[in-house]
Design an enzyme around this catalytic site. Structure first.
Site, mmCIF file in Angstrom:
data_model
loop_
_atom_site.group_PDB
_atom_site.id
_atom_site.type_symbol
_atom_site.label_atom_id
_atom_site.label_comp_id
_atom_site.label_asym_id
_atom_site.label_seq_id
_atom_site.Cartn_x
_atom_site.Cartn_y
_atom_site.Cartn_z
ATOM 1 N N ARG A 152 0.856 -1.176 0.000
ATOM 2 C CA ARG A 152 0.000 0.000 0.000
ATOM 3 C C ARG A 152 0.902 1.239 0.000
ATOM 4 N NH1 ARG A 152 -1.746 -3.620 3.931
ATOM 5 N NH2 ARG A 152 -3.842 -4.483 3.628
ATOM 6 N N LYS A 175 -1.642 -3.294 8.168
ATOM 7 C CA LYS A 175 -2.704 -2.932 9.095
ATOM 8 C C LYS A 175 -2.532 -3.679 10.409
ATOM 9 C CE LYS A 175 -6.121 -1.828 5.539
ATOM 10 N NZ LYS A 175 -7.470 -2.141 4.986
ATOM 11 N N HIS A 223 -4.703 2.035 -4.835
ATOM 12 C CA HIS A 223 -4.242 0.642 -4.781
ATOM 13 C C HIS A 223 -3.949 0.060 -6.166
ATOM 14 C CE1 HIS A 223 -4.579 0.433 -0.601
ATOM 15 N NE2 HIS A 223 -5.664 -0.286 -0.437
ATOM 16 N N TYR A 236 -9.388 -11.425 -6.394
ATOM 17 C CA TYR A 236 -8.519 -11.270 -7.562
ATOM 18 C C TYR A 236 -8.660 -12.436 -8.532
ATOM 19 C CZ TYR A 236 -6.397 -7.532 -4.866
ATOM 20 O OH TYR A 236 -6.206 -6.383 -4.147
#
Length: 305
Positions: A147, A177, A250, A285
């Protein structure tokens, strides 16, 4: 108990016990701020709310023109707050009957390999040493799937060499995160870009700051590059290549994951590289690659139509 005190206690729990990042804490605070505003406008006590009050709050969010995803996120923050308040302060939880509205799943926007290459190459500007930094940032974003916030958080010491049976591999430590750390390998293009930045640009930037700066990427004052500045570098590349409107924060991360899966990478490996706690998050994805298979089949197979 005052709502402000309960909210402060909840945010402290998220920060200290759950280890959420400052960005996540700020997001929770903003969402709970909307709830506090609702309480003030309706003159209600958060300890005495019922399910209908929460429904009214949801309606108020929609009346403000918030997207369904934003409303759901705010409701999620309020649910988390009440779960905490019911355990810590014995407050009745009125959110138990509230169900977030389902939203249509949107596939991440992945660029083609050629488009990603054009984005990265656009950062090179003859006679501008700072462009070596920008070029290295774009190479690193695509090579690591990180990120933007993770890239600006990287320190120079987070790059290391790992010895494997197949030779040395350059490895990057990322902090995701919840302060979770993960190691990702870097490709030769990213390594080469980093070496150029380290030797030709970073020393001059570091010299502008009297204090030693641990950050890998520095701004013009020799301090850590901000997330906003890094994102602007991506936007400038999009404008330079005519891809504005198709580039999100992103974009490199989505393209990284999609291209790995297209190349035959195991989904569990991609999950680890992206730092997803659940493979379910990574599976979105695979929908992109399935769409590509379906498209190829429909155009190539004689009995597809």
């Amino acid at each position: 108990m005052k709502f402000e005190a309960a909210r402060s206690s909840y945010l402290d729990q998220l920060r200290i016990e759950r280890g959420l990042s400052s960005n996540s804490i700020s997001a929770y605070a903003r969402d709970l701020g909307k709830f506090e505003e609702f309480l003030g406008n309706t003159h209600k006590d958060f300890e005495k709310l019922n399910a209908q009050d929460l429904t009214d709050f949801e309606v108020s969010l929609k009346s403000r023109g918030l997207a369904l995803s934003s409303s759901n996120r705010t409701l999620s923050a309020v649910k988390g707050f009440y779960r905490y308040a019911s355990l810590e302060f014995d407050v009745l939880n009125p959110t138990l009957e509230i169900v977030s509205a389902k939203i249509a799943r949107k596939l991440p926007k992945a660029l083609s390999v050629d488009e990603v290459t054009r984005l990265i190459e656009s950062a090179k500007r003859e006679g501008e040493p700072i462009s070596l930094r920008d070029f290295a940032i774009l190479e690193l974003l695509y090579s690591s799937g990180a990120r933007v916030s993770e890239i600006v958080g990287v320190n120079a010491a987070d790059i290391s060499i790992s010895k494997t049976p197949d030779g040395d591999v350059t490895v990057l430590k990322l902090r995701g995160k919840g302060s979770k750390e993960r190691l990702v390998p870097l490709g030769k293009f990213a390594v080469s870009a980093l070496e150029d930045y380290f030797t030709r640009t970073r020393p001059a930037l570091a010299a502008k700051n009297a204090k030693s700066e641990a950050a890998l990427f520095l701004n013009s004052r020799g301090k850590r590059l901000s997330r906003q500045s890094a994102w602007q570098i991506v936007l400038d590349a999009a404008v330079a290549t005519g891809l504005e409107g198709r580039v999100s924060p992103h974009v490199f991360r989505h393209s990284y994951a999609t291209h790995l899966l297209d190349g035959g990478a195991d989904i569990r490996v991609v999950q680890e590289l992206l730092g997803h706690s659940s493979v379910t998050t990574t599976q979105i994805y695979t929908l992109i690659t399935i769409d590509k298979v379906r498209e190829s089949y429909s155009t190539a197979h004689p009995r597809a139509k």
